[in-house]
Design an enzyme around this catalytic site. Sequence first.
Site, PDB file in Angstrom:
ATOM      1  CG  HIS A 150     -35.661  18.584  -8.502  1.00 61.33           C
ATOM      2  ND1 HIS A 150     -35.332  19.083  -7.015  1.00 61.33           N
ATOM      3  CD2 HIS A 150     -34.611  17.798  -9.002  1.00 61.33           C
ATOM      4  CE1 HIS A 150     -34.235  18.886  -6.797  1.00 61.33           C
ATOM      5  NE2 HIS A 150     -33.685  17.897  -7.918  1.00 61.33           N
TER       6      HIS A 150
ATOM      7  CG  ASP B  88     -41.028  18.908  -7.327  1.00 65.45           C
ATOM      8  OD1 ASP B  88     -40.160  19.040  -7.745  1.00 65.45           O
ATOM      9  OD2 ASP B  88     -41.374  19.376  -6.202  1.00 65.45           O
ATOM     10  CG  HIS B  89     -39.848  22.903  -8.891  1.00 71.03           C
ATOM     11  ND1 HIS B  89     -40.230  23.842  -8.173  1.00 71.03           N
ATOM     12  CD2 HIS B  89     -39.720  21.836  -8.059  1.00 71.03           C
ATOM     13  CE1 HIS B  89     -39.885  23.844  -6.987  1.00 71.03           C
ATOM     14  NE2 HIS B  89     -39.825  22.444  -6.999  1.00 71.03           N
TER      15      HIS B  89
ATOM     16  CG  HIS C 164     -33.002  21.873  -4.113  1.00 73.45           C
ATOM     17  ND1 HIS C 164     -33.223  21.098  -3.086  1.00 73.45           N
ATOM     18  CD2 HIS C 164     -33.696  21.928  -5.095  1.00 73.45           C
ATOM     19  CE1 HIS C 164     -34.247  20.584  -3.528  1.00 73.45           C
ATOM     20  NE2 HIS C 164     -34.765  20.924  -4.853  1.00 73.45           N
TER      21      HIS C 164
ATOM     22  CG  ASP D   7     -37.537  23.034  -4.325  1.00 70.84           C
ATOM     23  OD1 ASP D   7     -38.753  23.912  -4.214  1.00 70.84           O
ATOM     24  OD2 ASP D   7     -37.813  21.715  -4.926  1.00 70.84           O
TER      25      ASP D   7
ATOM     26  CG  HIS E 278     -42.035  22.701  -2.143  1.00 66.61           C
ATOM     27  ND1 HIS E 278     -42.916  21.652  -2.614  1.00 66.61           N
ATOM     28  CD2 HIS E 278     -41.085  22.625  -3.103  1.00 66.61           C
ATOM     29  CE1 HIS E 278     -42.502  20.954  -3.434  1.00 66.61           C
ATOM     30  NE2 HIS E 278     -41.069  21.373  -3.671  1.00 66.61           N
TER      31      HIS E 278
END
Length: 250
Positions: free
Chosen positions: A55, A57-58, A112, A129, A168
């Site tokens: 993803h 955001d990683h 995930h 995540d 997160h």
Amino acid sequence: MDVEILACLEDNYAYLVRDEAGCAAVVDPGEAGPVLSALARRGLRLTHVFATHHHGDHVGGLPALRAHFPALRVIAHPRDAAHIGGPVEALAGDGRFEALGLRWRGLHVPGHTLGAVAFWGGDALFSGDTLFRAGCGRLFEGDAAMMHHALNATLGEVDDATRLYPGHEYTVKNLRFAQGLLPDDVDVREALREAESWVAEGRPTVGRPMALERLTNPFLRSHDARLCGLTETEPGVACFAALRARRDVF
Ligand SMILES: [Zn+2]
């Protein structure tokens, strides 16, 4: 292990780990800025990126980090590697590798994403995540059976003293969900009180031991439907799936 917590984007965490020679690895660089600042401040050279999953955001910081460190080695699971872009070293076999003078295990924890990995080295588990403080990731690519196995069987190998560093800062919301399920649980209540006070101080809630997680995370307690507060469901995968569905709308 010396783990520097780097706040990224809205509520993501990247993590910087170093060796004695001044080389460093970063886990899940969602953006490059905080990573480059920390490296410059501490005089470190980035040699590795550990990508827990594909993803943005990683891994969003990867292009800029590669531009600064052309020999950068990016490590991920083969099922997610193709989605990450650029050269990626795919984990092989049981996921064991060496970096920064340490032995690491890239534990395959699909759910995930299908190629999600939790990186375990020294006394730290970087869980992306998959496992959060008091929670777990949403089932975007896998199903409840996969995630239940990942959390309870695969991550069940990780010893109680290992510190959990998730992707997160979701701890307070997750513990409020847990408290709704287990209103009389003293461990959940105390963990929530601690997390709320730390967040109020601007302090990350990550880096707490797995032993605490096993007491306070409903998704690690789905072997016992009574503890989940879901007496109408069977323990195990069904309880896990019911919990995940409730958390999706919490
Ligand atoms: Zn994700």
